[in-house]
Scaffold this motif. Structure first.
Motif, PDB file in Angstrom:
ATOM      1  N   GLU A  42      53.852  21.654  28.762  1.00 25.24           N
ATOM      2  CA  GLU A  42      53.998  20.966  27.482  1.00 25.24           C
ATOM      3  C   GLU A  42      54.103  21.944  26.307  1.00 25.24           C
ATOM      4  O   GLU A  42      53.647  23.076  26.370  1.00 25.24           O
ATOM      5  N   ASN A  43      54.728  21.443  25.252  1.00 26.71           N
ATOM      6  CA  ASN A  43      54.811  22.149  23.967  1.00 26.71           C
ATOM      7  C   ASN A  43      55.562  23.474  24.033  1.00 26.71           C
ATOM      8  O   ASN A  43      55.264  24.402  23.278  1.00 26.71           O
ATOM      9  N   LEU A  44      56.539  23.553  24.924  1.00 26.91           N
ATOM     10  CA  LEU A  44      57.442  24.701  24.904  1.00 26.91           C
ATOM     11  C   LEU A  44      58.475  24.489  23.798  1.00 26.91           C
ATOM     12  O   LEU A  44      58.518  23.454  23.133  1.00 26.91           O
ATOM     13  N   SER A  45      59.331  25.476  23.605  1.00 23.34           N
ATOM     14  CA  SER A  45      60.410  25.365  22.629  1.00 23.34           C
ATOM     15  C   SER A  45      61.245  24.115  22.882  1.00 23.34           C
ATOM     16  O   SER A  45      61.411  23.660  24.018  1.00 23.34           O
ATOM     17  N   ILE A  46      61.815  23.580  21.823  1.00 23.31           N
ATOM     18  CA  ILE A  46      62.733  22.455  21.945  1.00 23.31           C
ATOM     19  C   ILE A  46      63.869  22.786  22.905  1.00 23.31           C
ATOM     20  O   ILE A  46      64.459  21.879  23.520  1.00 23.31           O
ATOM     21  N   LEU A  47      64.168  24.057  23.085  1.00 25.93           N
ATOM     22  CA  LEU A  47      65.232  24.442  24.014  1.00 25.93           C
ATOM     23  C   LEU A  47      64.916  23.984  25.426  1.00 25.93           C
ATOM     24  O   LEU A  47      65.815  23.566  26.166  1.00 25.93           O
ATOM     25  N   PHE A  62      63.367  27.846  16.849  1.00 25.21           N
ATOM     26  CA  PHE A  62      63.520  26.801  17.873  1.00 25.21           C
ATOM     27  C   PHE A  62      62.150  26.239  18.274  1.00 25.21           C
ATOM     28  O   PHE A  62      61.705  26.389  19.411  1.00 25.21           O
ATOM     29  N   PRO A  63      61.476  25.573  17.341  1.00 25.96           N
ATOM     30  CA  PRO A  63      60.087  25.155  17.559  1.00 25.96           C
ATOM     31  C   PRO A  63      59.947  24.005  18.556  1.00 25.96           C
ATOM     32  O   PRO A  63      60.934  23.505  19.109  1.00 25.96           O
ATOM     33  N   TYR A  64      58.704  23.567  18.749  1.00 26.30           N
ATOM     34  CA  TYR A  64      58.419  22.503  19.702  1.00 26.30           C
ATOM     35  C   TYR A  64      58.881  21.158  19.144  1.00 26.30           C
ATOM     36  O   TYR A  64      59.266  21.032  17.982  1.00 26.30           O
ATOM     37  N   LEU A  65      58.858  20.147  20.004  1.00 25.48           N
ATOM     38  CA  LEU A  65      59.394  18.832  19.657  1.00 25.48           C
ATOM     39  C   LEU A  65      58.732  18.232  18.424  1.00 25.48           C
ATOM     40  O   LEU A  65      59.387  17.544  17.632  1.00 25.48           O
ATOM     41  N   GLN A  69      68.943  27.674  10.468  1.00 24.44           N
ATOM     42  CA  GLN A  69      70.134  27.304  11.236  1.00 24.44           C
ATOM     43  C   GLN A  69      69.768  26.773  12.616  1.00 24.44           C
ATOM     44  O   GLN A  69      70.456  25.894  13.150  1.00 24.44           O
ATOM     45  N   SER A  70      68.692  27.275  13.200  1.00 26.18           N
ATOM     46  CA  SER A  70      68.261  26.752  14.498  1.00 26.18           C
ATOM     47  C   SER A  70      67.793  25.310  14.357  1.00 26.18           C
ATOM     48  O   SER A  70      68.085  24.456  15.205  1.00 26.18           O
ATOM     49  N   LEU A  71      67.071  25.013  13.281  1.00 26.85           N
ATOM     50  CA  LEU A  71      66.634  23.641  13.037  1.00 26.85           C
ATOM     51  C   LEU A  71      67.833  22.717  12.818  1.00 26.85           C
ATOM     52  O   LEU A  71      67.893  21.611  13.371  1.00 26.85           O
ATOM     53  N   LYS A  72      68.768  23.163  12.013  1.00 19.42           N
ATOM     54  CA  LYS A  72      69.947  22.347  11.722  1.00 19.42           C
ATOM     55  C   LYS A  72      70.776  22.104  12.975  1.00 19.42           C
ATOM     56  O   LYS A  72      71.269  20.985  13.208  1.00 19.42           O
ATOM     57  N   ALA A  73      70.945  23.140  13.802  1.00 20.15           N
ATOM     58  CA  ALA A  73      71.739  22.990  15.017  1.00 20.15           C
ATOM     59  C   ALA A  73      71.132  21.941  15.945  1.00 20.15           C
ATOM     60  O   ALA A  73      71.844  21.118  16.532  1.00 20.15           O
ATOM     61  N   VAL A  74      69.807  21.964  16.083  1.00 14.33           N
ATOM     62  CA  VAL A  74      69.137  20.981  16.939  1.00 14.33           C
ATOM     63  C   VAL A  74      69.273  19.582  16.346  1.00 14.33           C
ATOM     64  O   VAL A  74      69.564  18.609  17.058  1.00 14.33           O
ATOM     65  N   SER A 104      53.811  35.434  15.661  1.00 19.01           N
ATOM     66  CA  SER A 104      53.723  34.026  15.282  1.00 19.01           C
ATOM     67  C   SER A 104      54.989  33.317  15.752  1.00 19.01           C
ATOM     68  O   SER A 104      55.866  33.915  16.385  1.00 19.01           O
ATOM     69  N   TRP A 105      55.104  32.033  15.417  1.00 19.40           N
ATOM     70  CA  TRP A 105      56.276  31.258  15.818  1.00 19.40           C
ATOM     71  C   TRP A 105      57.477  31.543  14.921  1.00 19.40           C
ATOM     72  O   TRP A 105      58.526  30.950  15.101  1.00 19.40           O
ATOM     73  N   MET A 106      57.344  32.436  13.967  1.00 19.33           N
ATOM     74  CA  MET A 106      58.444  32.686  13.042  1.00 19.33           C
ATOM     75  C   MET A 106      59.617  33.396  13.706  1.00 19.33           C
ATOM     76  O   MET A 106      60.757  33.214  13.284  1.00 19.33           O
ATOM     77  N   ASN A 107      59.356  34.229  14.706  1.00 16.09           N
ATOM     78  CA  ASN A 107      60.480  34.882  15.377  1.00 16.09           C
ATOM     79  C   ASN A 107      60.349  34.870  16.895  1.00 16.09           C
ATOM     80  O   ASN A 107      60.989  35.653  17.584  1.00 16.09           O
ATOM     81  N   ARG A 108      59.543  33.921  17.407  1.00 15.85           N
ATOM     82  CA  ARG A 108      59.475  33.798  18.858  1.00 15.85           C
ATOM     83  C   ARG A 108      59.058  32.388  19.242  1.00 15.85           C
ATOM     84  O   ARG A 108      58.528  31.633  18.425  1.00 15.85           O
ATOM     85  N   ASN A 109      59.329  32.033  20.484  1.00 20.11           N
ATOM     86  CA  ASN A 109      58.842  30.783  21.039  1.00 20.11           C
ATOM     87  C   ASN A 109      58.756  30.923  22.547  1.00 20.11           C
ATOM     88  O   ASN A 109      59.008  32.007  23.094  1.00 20.11           O
ATOM     89  N   ARG A 110      58.405  29.814  23.239  1.00 23.03           N
ATOM     90  CA  ARG A 110      58.164  29.886  24.676  1.00 23.03           C
ATOM     91  C   ARG A 110      59.141  28.997  25.446  1.00 23.03           C
ATOM     92  O   ARG A 110      59.439  27.888  25.012  1.00 23.03           O
ATOM     93  N   ILE A 111      59.606  29.504  26.598  1.00 19.21           N
ATOM     94  CA  ILE A 111      60.419  28.730  27.526  1.00 19.21           C
ATOM     95  C   ILE A 111      59.877  28.977  28.931  1.00 19.21           C
ATOM     96  O   ILE A 111      59.013  29.840  29.132  1.00 19.21           O
ATOM     97  N   LEU A 112      60.378  28.243  29.912  1.00 23.91           N
ATOM     98  CA  LEU A 112      60.005  28.508  31.290  1.00 23.91           C
ATOM     99  C   LEU A 112      60.498  29.887  31.718  1.00 23.91           C
ATOM    100  O   LEU A 112      61.504  30.388  31.214  1.00 23.91           O
ATOM    101  N   ASP A 113      59.796  30.498  32.678  1.00 28.70           N
ATOM    102  CA  ASP A 113      60.204  31.821  33.143  1.00 28.70           C
ATOM    103  C   ASP A 113      60.893  31.801  34.503  1.00 28.70           C
ATOM    104  O   ASP A 113      61.293  32.840  35.012  1.00 28.70           O
TER     105      ASP A 113
END
Length: 239
Positions: free
Chosen positions: A211-216, A13-16, A123-128, A40-49
């Motif tokens: 800025e630059n958080l996960s697309i979520l 679920f990468p950045y925009l 699948q996360s890319l496709k879903a978005v 790395s970004w391969m199995n994690r990303n950032r969202i608000l806490d």
């Protein structure tokens, strides 16, 4: 022949900007044969806490040193999904698209056909992309059986894949210019371009925008049509 090509490792679920690259090319290669990198970004990303900062969402994986992304496996999909949905809970009642984004996450996890982190990320890319109405014509490198010559430096991967697929233009994300040798691309007659991205500003009240958080995070607060319009109207290229 594909006129424009992009290549990226499969991020979770990468950045925009990742989706701006997807929209900018006719075809993409998910470079899942690269070595998996921890933290790395391969199995994690950032969202608000929910406290004015950010937190990681992550998917625990099983791997060993030197293992490719394609061969790195998710330990437990259902446990990871429950944990991530729990971390999204603070958006409820604040972010207008909370329910839709949670369903998007569930859809990505439900669509996997293997235990690989590369599959989940694809699948996360496709879903978005489905949610935003973007065409998604990206193929895992591990499934392509391309016969490439010996690679002498990191930038040559993209060059050889572009040549094999008959691309006339290769578009890269903003970073990584230093790995490419421009003269090699000129000799092959392939135009080498880079995305020139500008910030997407959206309202995250009662929180501050980070800025630059996960697309979520972007999709929690933003009407999907507005995000798609921004992607199509604000994606510029440089050389």
């Amino acid at each position: 022949m594909n006129n424009t090509l992009g290549i990226m490792q499969p991020y979770f679920f990468p950045y925009l900007g990742y989706f701006q690259l997807i929209a900018a090319v006719e075809r993409g290669v998910i470079f899942d044969t690269a070595q998996y990198t921890r933290k790395s970004w391969m199995n994690r990303n950032r969202i608000l806490d929910g406290k004015g900062g950010w937190q990681y969402i992550n998917v625990p994986v099983s791997t060993t040193l030197g293992t490719s992304i394609h061969a790195t496996t998710v330990i437990n999909h259902s446990v990871a999904l429950r944990r991530i949905l729990g971390q999204l809970e603070h958006y409820r009642g604040k972010a207008p698209f909370y329910q839709k984004v949670c369903e998007l996450v569930r859809c990505a996890f439900a669509s996997v056909t293997s235990n690989g982190i590369g599959d989940l990320n694809t699948q996360s890319l496709k879903a978005v992309c489905d949610y935003l109405g973007l065409a998604f014509s990206w193929t895992p490198h591990s499934a392509m059986n391309l016969q490439l010559p010996p690679i002498k430096h990191p930038g040559q991967w993209a060059l050889e894949i572009s040549s094999q697929l008959g691309a006339r233009q290769y578009i890269n994300s903003p970073g990584g210019r230093e790995i490419f040798v421009a003269s090699e691309w000129q000799e092959r007659g392939i135009e080498l371009s880079f995305l020139d991205l500008s910030p997407f500003v959206y309202c995250t009240e009662p929180y501050d925008l980070i800025e630059n958080l996960s697309i979520l995070d972007v999709l929690m607060w933003s009407e999907p049509g507005n995000v798609t319009a921004y992607i199509r109207e604000n994606t510029r290229l440089t050389h």
